[in-house]
Design a protein around this motif. Structure first.
Motif, short mmCIF file in Angstrom:
data_model
loop_
_atom_site.label_atom_id
_atom_site.label_comp_id
_atom_site.label_asym_id
_atom_site.label_seq_id
_atom_site.Cartn_x
_atom_site.Cartn_y
_atom_site.Cartn_z
N LEU A 358 -11.50 -10.14 -37.42
CA LEU A 358 -10.36 -9.51 -38.08
C LEU A 358 -9.10 -10.35 -37.85
CD1 LEU A 358 -10.90 -5.69 -37.42
CD2 LEU A 358 -11.86 -7.17 -39.21
N GLN A 359 -8.17 -10.26 -38.79
CA GLN A 359 -6.99 -11.13 -38.78
C GLN A 359 -5.70 -10.33 -38.92
OE1 GLN A 359 -7.47 -13.91 -42.01
NE2 GLN A 359 -9.56 -14.48 -41.38
N LYS A 360 -4.62 -10.92 -38.45
CA LYS A 360 -3.30 -10.34 -38.70
C LYS A 360 -3.09 -10.21 -40.20
CE LYS A 360 1.64 -11.09 -37.95
NZ LYS A 360 2.69 -11.89 -37.25
N GLY A 361 -2.62 -9.06 -40.64
CA GLY A 361 -2.41 -8.82 -42.07
C GLY A 361 -3.53 -8.04 -42.72
N ASP A 362 -4.72 -8.02 -42.08
CA ASP A 362 -5.81 -7.18 -42.60
C ASP A 362 -5.39 -5.71 -42.57
OD1 ASP A 362 -7.44 -9.35 -42.95
OD2 ASP A 362 -8.71 -8.97 -41.20
N ILE A 363 -5.82 -4.95 -43.58
CA ILE A 363 -5.54 -3.52 -43.63
C ILE A 363 -6.86 -2.77 -43.48
CG2 ILE A 363 -4.59 -1.62 -44.99
CD1 ILE A 363 -2.94 -3.80 -46.51
N VAL A 364 -7.02 -2.05 -42.37
CA VAL A 364 -8.24 -1.28 -42.14
C VAL A 364 -8.24 -0.08 -43.08
CG1 VAL A 364 -9.58 0.05 -40.46
CG2 VAL A 364 -8.33 -2.00 -39.72
N VAL A 365 -9.27 0.00 -43.93
CA VAL A 365 -9.36 1.11 -44.89
C VAL A 365 -10.56 2.02 -44.62
CG1 VAL A 365 -8.09 -0.08 -46.71
CG2 VAL A 365 -10.59 -0.36 -46.56
N LYS A 366 -11.49 1.54 -43.75
CA LYS A 366 -12.63 2.36 -43.41
C LYS A 366 -13.16 1.94 -42.05
CE LYS A 366 -16.84 4.28 -45.51
NZ LYS A 366 -17.78 4.20 -46.65
N LEU A 367 -13.48 2.91 -41.21
CA LEU A 367 -14.05 2.66 -39.89
C LEU A 367 -15.28 3.55 -39.76
CD1 LEU A 367 -13.63 1.03 -37.30
CD2 LEU A 367 -12.21 2.89 -36.42
N GLY A 368 -16.46 2.90 -39.76
CA GLY A 368 -17.68 3.70 -39.82
C GLY A 368 -17.76 4.41 -41.16
N ASP A 369 -17.97 5.72 -41.12
CA ASP A 369 -18.05 6.52 -42.35
C ASP A 369 -16.72 7.18 -42.71
OD1 ASP A 369 -20.79 5.97 -42.63
OD2 ASP A 369 -21.32 7.62 -41.27
N ILE A 370 -15.67 6.89 -41.94
CA ILE A 370 -14.40 7.59 -42.11
C ILE A 370 -13.39 6.72 -42.86
CG2 ILE A 370 -12.47 8.71 -40.92
CD1 ILE A 370 -14.37 9.33 -38.62
N GLU A 371 -12.85 7.27 -43.94
CA GLU A 371 -11.79 6.59 -44.68
C GLU A 371 -10.52 6.56 -43.84
OE1 GLU A 371 -12.02 5.17 -47.68
OE2 GLU A 371 -14.10 5.78 -48.06
N VAL A 372 -9.87 5.42 -43.80
CA VAL A 372 -8.60 5.27 -43.06
C VAL A 372 -7.47 5.16 -44.08
CG1 VAL A 372 -7.26 3.82 -41.49
CG2 VAL A 372 -9.72 4.16 -41.10
N MET A 376 -2.74 8.13 -38.46
CA MET A 376 -3.40 9.30 -37.89
C MET A 376 -4.90 9.30 -38.19
SD MET A 376 -3.04 11.94 -35.99
CE MET A 376 -1.26 12.21 -35.94
N SER A 377 -5.28 8.98 -39.42
CA SER A 377 -6.71 8.96 -39.75
C SER A 377 -7.42 7.81 -39.03
CB SER A 377 -6.91 8.85 -41.27
OG SER A 377 -6.33 7.67 -41.78
N TYR A 378 -6.71 6.71 -38.78
CA TYR A 378 -7.28 5.61 -37.98
C TYR A 378 -7.60 6.08 -36.56
CZ TYR A 378 -7.13 1.41 -35.02
OH TYR A 378 -7.39 0.45 -34.07
N MET A 379 -6.67 6.81 -35.95
CA MET A 379 -6.90 7.30 -34.59
C MET A 379 -7.97 8.37 -34.57
SD MET A 379 -3.12 7.19 -32.80
CE MET A 379 -2.25 8.12 -34.07
N MET A 380 -8.03 9.19 -35.61
CA MET A 380 -9.10 10.18 -35.72
C MET A 380 -10.47 9.49 -35.78
SD MET A 380 -8.06 13.36 -35.68
CE MET A 380 -9.39 14.23 -36.53
N ALA A 381 -10.53 8.40 -36.53
CA ALA A 381 -11.79 7.66 -36.64
C ALA A 381 -12.18 7.06 -35.29
CB ALA A 381 -11.65 6.56 -37.69
N LEU A 382 -11.21 6.46 -34.58
CA LEU A 382 -11.49 5.88 -33.26
C LEU A 382 -12.02 6.93 -32.29
CD1 LEU A 382 -8.57 3.41 -32.40
CD2 LEU A 382 -10.95 2.84 -32.84
#
Length: 408
Positions: A358-372, A376-382
């Motif tokens: 992963l790189q600086k500037g990347d935008i996380v839009v999904k972690l596992g099966d959870i949409e980011v 807040m949704s990123y932390m929920m996924a973690l």
């Protein structure tokens, strides 16, 4: 060497009252406070005291009255907490573990009924105290140019602007010690105010305002703590992409004032890869941006000058809603990003994100099966993962979706 030059200048400034002397700039204030000679301004050290003396001299030369308990100084002693949940003990006897810290307080007395408080912490991490994110040797000074020489420099610039201006309020300028150890200086001040908290109109805090980005994103916290704040911020904004947060609670000194029912505004230009590292140095700051922020805050203060005492409003504590998680990607989130997903502002060495490419500037839009969709949704996924778990992370990289395998 810069430190010695500026110290010599201050001595000349103090002794030559009848001469017209060069005005000290925002950049020069930062250069002094973030110089190696102050050794990172760790709470209770000689370097921090040098910074306190400098700020007191600047207050005096700007014509501010002393409003501490010993001239400009408000000293307090405490024992560092051994348990993060315990209350700090300010009432201590002499002992090896006792630290003495110093708030620096100046005052513009316009004989008004109410006082606006303008604050910024000036302590930092020395050679890498607790909270440092640097993993190298212990001889590297953490100068804290952005965190928070930048806030102090803007505070001094505002003090100059407000002298003999906007006289319907008094102005109390406080530079806090002990912020990095848990908002200790501001907490102590609100429990031992040198002007009654009942007479405080509102509080403005500046912490890390030196790295305005190209898109001019500026975060302002506490906008819900008084009904008038949002419209005032909007009325004077012709430059910034504002990210507004309602809550009066956050990881800086404004929280202490919110907790005693004082409306607060906290200004912040965002986290970065140099946060709490030795690389947070003067040459990385955006000084023109700092001047623009100072002008914006001055215009807000000017607008509020005729509004009397502002009403205070309680806000939802957003930190109480943060889910608990045991793992992390090893990235610095871009807290000012207001698009869909969680934008990565920095990648830590030897952590899952770096190992996955992963790189600086990347935008996380999904972690596992959870949409980011946001922080807040990123932390929920973690919070759904344990150490050792494997999953797929999907990022938006310059408009293209990229998948990577992650092991926590």
């Amino acid at each position: 060497m810069k430190y010695l030059k500026l110290l010599a200048f201050l001595l000349v400034f103090t002794s030559c009252k009848n001469e017209i002397l060069k005005e000290i700039t925002i950049q020069e204030d930062v250069e002094f406070l973030a110089d190696d000679a102050l050794e990172g301004r760790q709470t209770g050290t000689d370097g921090e005291q040098k910074a306190a003396n400098y700020i007191a001299d600047r207050f005096k030369n700007l014509g501010l009255q002393p409003k501490g308990t010993e001239g400009y100084f408000q000293r307090f002693s405490f024992k560092p907490k051994t348990d993060p949940h315990q209350e700090v003990n300010y009432t201590v006897k002499d002992g090896d573990s006792t630290i003495t810290a110093t708030n620096v307080i100046g005052f513009i007395d316009n004989k008004a009924e109410h006082t606006v408080i303008i604050g910024a912490h000036y302590d930092h991490l020395g050679y890498g105290a607790e909270g440092s994110l640097y993993r190298g040797d212990s001889t590297q000074i953490h100068n804290g140019a952005d965190d928070n020489a930048s806030g102090v420099a803007v505070l001094l610039n505002l003090a100059k602007k407000l002298k003999d201006k906007n006289i319907n309020n008094n102005y109390l300028f406080i530079t806090f010690s002990g912020e990095e150890m848990g908002l200790l200086g501001s907490n102590y001040y609100t429990k031992n105010p040198t002007i009654s908290n009942d007479k405080a109109n509102y509080m403005i805090n500046m912490d890390m305002v030196g790295r305005l980005k190209a898109d001019s994103t500026l975060a302002v916290y506490g906008v819900g703590t008084s009904p008038i704040f949002k419209q005032t911020l909007k009325a004077h904004n012709n430059r910034f992409k504002l990210v507004q947060k309602e809550s009066g609670v956050g990881p800086s000194d404004h929280t202490s004032f919110y907790n005693v029912d004082i409306p607060v505004l906290h200004f912040f230009t965002g986290q970065h890869e140099d946060y709490h590292k030795p690389t947070d140095d003067t040459e990385r700051l955006h000084f023109n941006g700092m001047q623009v922020i100072s002008n914006y805050i001055f215009n807000i203060i000017t607008d509020l000058d005729n509004n009397g005492k502002l009403p205070f409003r309680k806000t939802k504590n957003e930190s109480e809603e943060v889910p608990r998680f045991k793992v992390g990607l090893g990235v610095i989130p871009d807290y000012l990003f207001d698009g869909k997903g969680m934008r990565i502002d920095g990648v830590s060495e030897d952590k899952p994100a770096q190992k996955a490419g992963l790189q600086k500037g990347d935008i996380v839009v999904k972690l596992g099966d959870i949409e980011v969709t946001d922080m807040m949704s990123y932390m929920m996924a973690l919070s759904t993962f344990e150490e050792g778990d494997k999953t797929i992370v999907t990022v938006d990289r310059k408009g293209k979706l990229v998948e990577a395998k992650i092991q926590f």
